[in-house]
Design an enzyme around this catalytic site. Sequence first.
Site: not given
Length: 554
Positions: A300, A335
């Site tokens: 990720e 993020c």
Amino acid sequence: MYRFRVCTKLAARDPRKTLNFLSSLQSLRSKHSLPFATVDVDKLSGSQPAEVQNLVQGNWTKSSNWNTLVDPLNGEPFIKVSEIDEGGIQPFVDSLTKCPKHGLHNPFKAPERYLLYGDITTKAAHMLSLPEVSDFFTRLIQRVAPKSYQQAHGEVYVTQKFLENFCGDQVRFLARSFAVPGNHLGQQSHGFRWPYGPVAIITPFNFPLEIPLLQLMGALYMGNKPVLKVDSKVCIVMEQMLRLLHKCGLPMEDVDFINSDGKTMNKLLLEGKPRMTLFTGSSRVAELLALDLKGRIKLEDAGFDWKILGPDVQEVDYVAWVCDQDAYACSGQKCSAQSMLFMHENWSGTSLLKQLDTLAARRKLEDLTIGPVLTVTTKTMLEHVRKLLEIPGSKLLFGGEPLANHKIPSVYGAIKPTAVFVPLDEILKDGNYELVTTEIFGPFQIITEYKDNQLSMVLDALERMHAHLTAAVVSNDPLFMQKVIGNTVNGTTYAGMRARTTGAPQNHWFGPAGDPRGAGIGTPEAIKLVWSCHREVIYDIGPLPTNWQLPAST
């Protein structure tokens, strides 16, 4: 009522353990102390620094190498992290190699451990629901990754809700199998979710509790033996959480916890040979690890996340507020933060840009609605702004200045929330595209405008991006949403007038798409994808057909 149900479930399994657990909770309430904690958040300072230890093979240990962390708000040394160097990794290597490939439990081995982790999760969810425990972790997060109380508490809340979701029998439900009839009597094929065995988890600084805890529990639920490494700047949060989990019944030897630099961790991965590694962090490091680990990795990584405002203008005040939250909450260090805003020309006639400026100006260091940037310096961010302003037609909408009157160390960044406008046709030029889409992990965003006949240009810009984590399509026009969603790939996409890019809760998948290495977090589907593989067992027990005879060779 929830606490009554928790106690009833635990009592049915082991009344003595339940009484001991409730006794510790009563002690916690009556003395206003936290039985698991080894740090006092209020006293954490240069004169009373905290220490962070390592956990390996069931023992908390210290090394001779101490990394002293400075307070990101004033530069005062306030945490000492016991870090393992390359010469000290052997106990961690041994711990990984002792775990078999078939894991600590699986559907055919030690199935009672599924129940154990259901009970551990029940207790941990209850502990984290207590105001004094929730407040402890909220304020500890603020000390090491400064963000507003509301943002830090939101991380604790999501973590607690995740734990509630996997109480009781929910852990064993993750290992649910299926069967398909065979070709003849006595034959059946069964599909099972199977652990990897020894695994590794590497997580970043920006969510010190939520990311590592959710991934750690997922790994444990499926039967794996994880070694966990959290960014040293914030590792104290998960160290304290592990101590809470031990109080809730987590076996000491089930998880190893290492503090080290990247080079040492890389050596541990190469020598310990975990069967799977989960990495959350920068794309550059992710690609290097993917090569070193020969693809045995789930990622990720970074997200240059976009938002499109459709042609149907409505609820301007609300949309402006969400845009401000998406771009600048946690000082842009998510993020999922909004990196680029594509604004239909219909929004230009509204107060949207003026409101974005006003909302950004409300953010202040005093309440940490803006704060230190832990991975990008002030100089780097301002230099990026300068380069963007050299693009023809670009302009500074607001920000672009250092924060004033602070003691944030120069190794960190400190700038006002910033937005730069860049014309769409300039963004698409080869000489500009890489610069414009460079992710700045701080309070910064690009804003551009498009016309009806330029939607294809917007979609082209999105197609050329490398990271596909979150996105938002702010429109209630179903045909517009259909067009954009059908021509993009981001793994977590919000659509509708209330669409956002950040603030993912525990009740839906969060993760990138478009990459077979992509990892998810938070849901049963994510846990099964990341922390287990498929194993097929075909039973073929007979009987043989009547009068069976040896056939000819084929």
